[in-house]
Design a protein around this motif. Sequence first.
Motif, PDB file in Angstrom:
ATOM      1  N   SER A 237       0.830  -1.201   0.000  1.00  0.00           N
ATOM      2  CA  SER A 237       0.000   0.000   0.000  1.00  0.00           C
ATOM      3  C   SER A 237       0.867   1.254   0.000  1.00  0.00           C
ATOM      4  O   SER A 237       2.024   1.237   0.439  1.00  0.00           O
ATOM      5  N   HIS A 238       0.272   2.331  -0.469  1.00  0.00           N
ATOM      6  CA  HIS A 238       0.990   3.612  -0.479  1.00  0.00           C
ATOM      7  C   HIS A 238       1.297   4.061   0.949  1.00  0.00           C
ATOM      8  O   HIS A 238       2.391   4.584   1.221  1.00  0.00           O
ATOM      9  N   GLN A 239       0.379   3.858   1.858  1.00  0.00           N
ATOM     10  CA  GLN A 239       0.590   4.275   3.240  1.00  0.00           C
ATOM     11  C   GLN A 239       1.756   3.518   3.874  1.00  0.00           C
ATOM     12  O   GLN A 239       2.589   4.105   4.569  1.00  0.00           O
ATOM     13  N   HIS A 240       1.830   2.215   3.600  1.00  0.00           N
ATOM     14  CA  HIS A 240       2.959   1.430   4.132  1.00  0.00           C
ATOM     15  C   HIS A 240       4.277   1.927   3.546  1.00  0.00           C
ATOM     16  O   HIS A 240       5.290   2.018   4.250  1.00  0.00           O
ATOM     17  N   GLY A 241       4.262   2.275   2.251  1.00  0.00           N
ATOM     18  CA  GLY A 241       5.475   2.814   1.637  1.00  0.00           C
ATOM     19  C   GLY A 241       5.896   4.134   2.245  1.00  0.00           C
ATOM     20  O   GLY A 241       7.098   4.387   2.440  1.00  0.00           O
ATOM     21  N   LEU A 242       4.925   4.992   2.545  1.00  0.00           N
ATOM     22  CA  LEU A 242       5.253   6.271   3.195  1.00  0.00           C
ATOM     23  C   LEU A 242       5.905   6.045   4.559  1.00  0.00           C
ATOM     24  O   LEU A 242       6.902   6.685   4.904  1.00  0.00           O
ATOM     25  N   GLU A 243       5.339   5.143   5.324  1.00  0.00           N
ATOM     26  CA  GLU A 243       5.879   4.887   6.661  1.00  0.00           C
ATOM     27  C   GLU A 243       7.268   4.264   6.589  1.00  0.00           C
ATOM     28  O   GLU A 243       8.186   4.679   7.317  1.00  0.00           O
ATOM     29  N   LEU A 244       7.439   3.265   5.723  1.00  0.00           N
ATOM     30  CA  LEU A 244       8.728   2.578   5.636  1.00  0.00           C
ATOM     31  C   LEU A 244       9.810   3.510   5.114  1.00  0.00           C
ATOM     32  O   LEU A 244      10.938   3.530   5.654  1.00  0.00           O
ATOM     33  N   SER A 245       9.519   4.286   4.082  1.00  0.00           N
ATOM     34  CA  SER A 245      10.538   5.186   3.533  1.00  0.00           C
ATOM     35  C   SER A 245      10.935   6.257   4.540  1.00  0.00           C
ATOM     36  O   SER A 245      12.113   6.630   4.636  1.00  0.00           O
ATOM     37  N   LYS A 246       9.970   6.754   5.318  1.00  0.00           N
ATOM     38  CA  LYS A 246      10.301   7.759   6.353  1.00  0.00           C
ATOM     39  C   LYS A 246      11.104   7.128   7.477  1.00  0.00           C
ATOM     40  O   LYS A 246      12.081   7.726   7.980  1.00  0.00           O
ATOM     41  N   GLU A 247      10.752   5.939   7.911  1.00  0.00           N
ATOM     42  CA  GLU A 247      11.495   5.266   8.977  1.00  0.00           C
ATOM     43  C   GLU A 247      12.929   4.977   8.558  1.00  0.00           C
ATOM     44  O   GLU A 247      13.866   5.094   9.373  1.00  0.00           O
ATOM     45  N   ARG A 248      13.136   4.619   7.310  1.00  0.00           N
ATOM     46  CA  ARG A 248      14.499   4.361   6.833  1.00  0.00           C
ATOM     47  C   ARG A 248      15.310   5.659   6.776  1.00  0.00           C
ATOM     48  O   ARG A 248      16.494   5.673   7.127  1.00  0.00           O
TER      49      ARG A 248
END
Length: 209
Positions: free
Chosen positions: A146-157
């Motif tokens: 999902s786009h939301q999961h991608g937003l969270e993962l990319s920010k956490e990295r």
Amino acid sequence: MIVLPPLPSRLLSSLSSVSSLSFLALFAALAAPSTTTAWADDVPSAPSVFQGHIDPHAPGLKLPPGKSLAPPKVLDLKTVIGDEGGKERREDSRSDVKFQLQAEVLFPKDSSRLTDDSRIRAIAAEITRQRAHQVQIFGFTDNLGSHQHGLELSKERADSVQRELAKFLGPDVSYQIRGYAEDQPIAANDTEEGRAKNRRVEVTFPRAD
């Protein structure tokens, strides 16, 4: 005796109406060896057809009334250095330095836990050498999930990279941290090779004056 060269059947049929005397005369001319040979190098070059001169003051070479040349501009050329597999690369422009690392170099799959700090340490050393006080750290993913999961993962990295950089840099350095998910791909997401390029972290900072 005249030895005649072989001729195509269509040519022979077209000559069937020619008299025998004319026929033999024609073939004798074809069979006779040439006494001169012309080579391409022997052909003189054609003279230039331009006979005039260019007038630097000609109206057609002047700007129209009211127009002016654009101000001079220095192009921001880039130098790109990367490994053979494309997993790591560095871009140097006249104003900035950018490090681009594929996520697999730094993190396990679908994780923001750093597995190797040696690359972050090298980036921190370059930030110090360039005397940079502002650092951008942007995270990106592919389009799977999902786009939301991608937003969270990319920010956490991006956050993980910032925390590691802060260990080697002084308190005067400020950070801009963002996660973009799949919104800014650098390759097509329809192959695994392209998706691997899109899963990345970019660290950008100004060059020393």
